[in-house]
Design a protein around this motif. Structure first.
Motif, PDB file in Angstrom:
ATOM      1  N   SER A 157      41.811 -27.362  44.222  1.00  0.00           N
ATOM      2  CA  SER A 157      41.851 -27.491  45.679  1.00  0.00           C
ATOM      3  C   SER A 157      42.428 -28.849  46.071  1.00  0.00           C
ATOM      4  O   SER A 157      42.306 -29.837  45.343  1.00  0.00           O
ATOM      5  CB  SER A 157      40.453 -27.344  46.278  1.00  0.00           C
ATOM      6  N   VAL A 203      35.578 -26.432  50.346  1.00  0.00           N
ATOM      7  CA  VAL A 203      35.441 -25.233  49.494  1.00  0.00           C
ATOM      8  C   VAL A 203      34.285 -25.354  48.502  1.00  0.00           C
ATOM      9  O   VAL A 203      34.211 -24.588  47.544  1.00  0.00           O
ATOM     10  CB  VAL A 203      36.760 -24.970  48.731  1.00  0.00           C
ATOM     11  N   LEU A 240      41.371 -22.431  45.245  1.00  0.00           N
ATOM     12  CA  LEU A 240      40.297 -22.250  46.217  1.00  0.00           C
ATOM     13  C   LEU A 240      40.794 -22.272  47.654  1.00  0.00           C
ATOM     14  O   LEU A 240      40.161 -21.682  48.540  1.00  0.00           O
ATOM     15  CB  LEU A 240      39.240 -23.338  46.025  1.00  0.00           C
ATOM     16  N   ASP A 241      41.912 -22.916  47.880  1.00  0.00           N
ATOM     17  CA  ASP A 241      42.427 -22.997  49.245  1.00  0.00           C
ATOM     18  C   ASP A 241      43.025 -21.676  49.709  1.00  0.00           C
ATOM     19  O   ASP A 241      43.273 -21.502  50.904  1.00  0.00           O
ATOM     20  CB  ASP A 241      43.493 -24.101  49.342  1.00  0.00           C
TER      21      ASP A 241
END
Length: 611
Positions: free
Chosen positions: A491, A497, A462-463
């Motif tokens: 993440s 996020v 997600l990062d």
């Protein structure tokens, strides 16, 4: 690969509870319809293909839709059961949007005159109620001339779906060839085999006896041919599909026939019996023929409930029969139905006590009452004050004396008493980087794909996900998810996020509403940033589209169970640093699993949690 055809026959599988796809999705009904066609139709006039059960049993929604559309069939026939009808109707509508000229025909137990929500769903052109051999044969003859469809007896034609002018005559079973001996289906470890149709019992929760007041056997020669084929093919089990095997008048002679064809005990037999009709001699005869497992239905011990459902049971004879089967070494699955009219929580507990105290089972199966379309009990629902789900599995959530919460608590009580768990689903395994397929999205997306080209596990960093919604293109294109899939959302900073994670989960469900999905939140650092509020939001997203599996599992008190569930994966080095309050709040919505990770990457820091 399924060949191109004029008519494509499809049976969707039972939705899997966990990561394992359904392996025994045998399209027997489709095979029977095709085998019943005369040679000029089956071998010349119509090219009929049966979508392989193992293939359809692994493909997720988007992948299955793509496979069907690419075949461009002229017509499609779906077999509809309560576990697949909603997904079938969704596929029908999606197919019609892409292949507007395709003719779609439905059949199977879910197609009943009183099942109005199915008739109103749209997406199909005609349907068959009851046995389909004669209707399907005539429809194949006139399929290309829609104006002549009314000549097919028993065919309900859209868009109005008024009852047909002529009912379909019952098939002449003694003249029919099995789909196995016809070469249309290849048996594997298990052969699912009909030996007769009809039921002389009148249980009101079942529709099998409707219009079938006599027992109609298949030809003995065909039965022997199937058993010999099973032995040649190395089949290990033959499951006899008769609704009650020992309702035959010549039951002992029938068992002798099975034993005669199975002298070396290469195959084992399984079937459903009425225990009241079994004595020690019959039990030994069954075991000598190599029956290794049977299912017996007690359903209830309450006289008022037995009267309401039209199924009287002599408890002493039932107990003698069950004990005889177990003494003969036959594994016995004993069924009870929960929520019958006339039953109370006390009478249902008495039924459980009866089978437990008398040791009348090897496996005890508890089934909430399903108010099935087409059954007498469904027509009498108001009389008995039965409240039921409006979609499959149509579980009764209350009768005049008990509600679903009490039923769920009784199920939980029985699990604790017996030390068992009904419908267990394993937690997902760790994601294996070595199996990932990097592709063009290697920086943020990797997938583990199976033999069918669908991904079973996918990890999203997600990062690193591209912002602005560009990630959607990767999820909208192949590879698509399998019928059971696990997505790992990873993440270091979940506080940043959460909206992205929610968007990805919602998009994936929108594209594949019937995939069994496990969402794993992988916290590399700062797991406390995964809050109960965030997990509750994901849980709500996972319940926006309710499926058969969600309703089936609703009788359990654990609200985390369903067609989609959430797992929070935490590095075990954080275990001592997370308070019990955090764990309890998360476990209200998700399971927590602790991962062993390299200390250098997962060592807790003294920094404050992210805001």
């Amino acid at each position: 690969m399924t060949p191109r055809s004029d008519i494509l026959m499809i049976q969707l599988p039972i939705p899997p509870l966990g990561s394992q796809a359904e392996s025994e999705n045998v399209p027997l009904a489709a095979g029977c319809l095709a085998a019943a066609l005369p040679p000029q139709l089956r071998d010349g006039g119509e090219r009929i293909a049966i979508f392989p059960g193992d293939e359809v049993g692994t493909l997720g929604d988007a992948a299955l839709l793509q496979s069907i559309v690419q075949l461009e069939p002229a017509a499609i026939g779906f077999t509809c059961y309560l576990w697949n009808i909603e997904r079938t109707l969704w596929l029908c509508r999606q197919i019609k949007q892409r292949l507007s000229e395709v003719a779609i025909l439905l059949g199977g137990p879910e197609i009943q005159p009183d099942n109005r929500w199915v008739w109103n769903a749209g997406g199909f052109d005609a349907a068959v109620v009851g046995e389909g051999e004669e209707t399907f044969r005539r429809w194949c003859e006139v399929r290309k001339r829609r104006s002549a469809w009314a000549d097919a007896p028993g065919l309900w034609i859209g868009p109005k779906f008024t009852p047909p002018r002529r009912p379909a005559p019952p098939a002449q079973l003694t003249t029919l060839q099995s789909p196995y001996t016809a070469g249309l289906l290849t048996p594997r470890e298990t052969m699912w085999l009909e030996t007769a149709r009809g039921c002389r019992y009148r249980c009101k929760f079942c529709a099998y006896h409707q219009g079938r007041r006599t027992i109609r056997p298949f030809a003995e020669a065909e039965l022997r041919a199937n058993l010999r084929l099973a032995i040649r093919r190395g089949v290990r089990e033959v499951f006899l599909l008769d609704p009650t095997l020992n309702q035959r008048r010549n039951f002992a002679e029938f068992i002798d026939l099975l034993a005669d064809e199975n002298r070396d005990h290469q195959i084992s037999f399984s079937a459903e019996l009425r225990a009241e009709g079994i004595d020690s001699a019959l039990a030994r005869q069954l075991r000598d023929a190599n029956f290794t497992e049977v299912e017996i239905g007690l359903q209830t011990v309450e006289p008022a409930a037995q009267a309401a459902i039209g199924r009287r049971v002599d408890l002493d004879r039932f107990a003698r029969g069950a004990k005889a089967l177990r003494a003969a070494g036959i594994r016995t699955r004993t069924d009870l139905i929960l929520g019958l009219p006339g039953d109370t929580i006390d009478s249902m507990r008495r039924a459980i006590d009866f089978v437990v105290d008398h040791e009348l089972f090897d496996e005890l199966q508890l089934f909430p009452l399903s108010l099935l379309p087409g059954t007498p009990l469904a027509a009498e629902a108001d009389r008995w004050k039965l409240q039921a789900q409006q979609r499959p599995p149509y579980y009764v959530v209350a009768n005049a004396a008990v509600n679903w919460i009490e039923i769920a608590e009784l199920v939980e009580e029985t699990q604790r008493r017996l030390g068992i768990e009904y419908d267990p689903a394993p937690l997902p395994p760790p994601y294996s980087e070595s199996e990932g397929e990097a592709g063009t999205n290697a920086l943020w997306l990797t997938s583990n794909t199976g033999a069918n080209g669908c991904w079973t596990m996918r990890r999203v960093d997600l990062d690193r996900v591209p912002r602005g919604g560009r990630w959607r293109a990767a999820f909208a294109a192949p590879p698509y998810p399998a019928i059971s899939a696990t997505i790992y959302l990873r993440s270091r900073r979940f506080a940043r996020v959460q909206h992205l994670a929610a968007d990805i989960v919602r998009f994936l469900i929108d594209q594949n509403p019937f995939v069994t999905l496990t969402v794993v939140l992988e916290a590399i650092e700062h797991p406390e940033a995964i809050t109960a509020e965030f997990v509750a939001e994901l849980h709500a997203i996972c319940r926006e589209k309710i499926t058969y599996l969600d309703r089936m599992l609703s009788v359990q008190t654990d609200r985390r169970r369903g067609s989609r569930r959430i797992v929070v994966a935490v590095p075990d080095t954080y275990r001592a640093h997370l308070g019990r309050g955090w764990m309890r709040s998360i476990e209200s919505w998700a399971n927590i699993i602790w991962r062993r990770c390299p200390p250098a990457r997962t060592r807790p820091t003294d920094s404050a949690p992210e805001k």
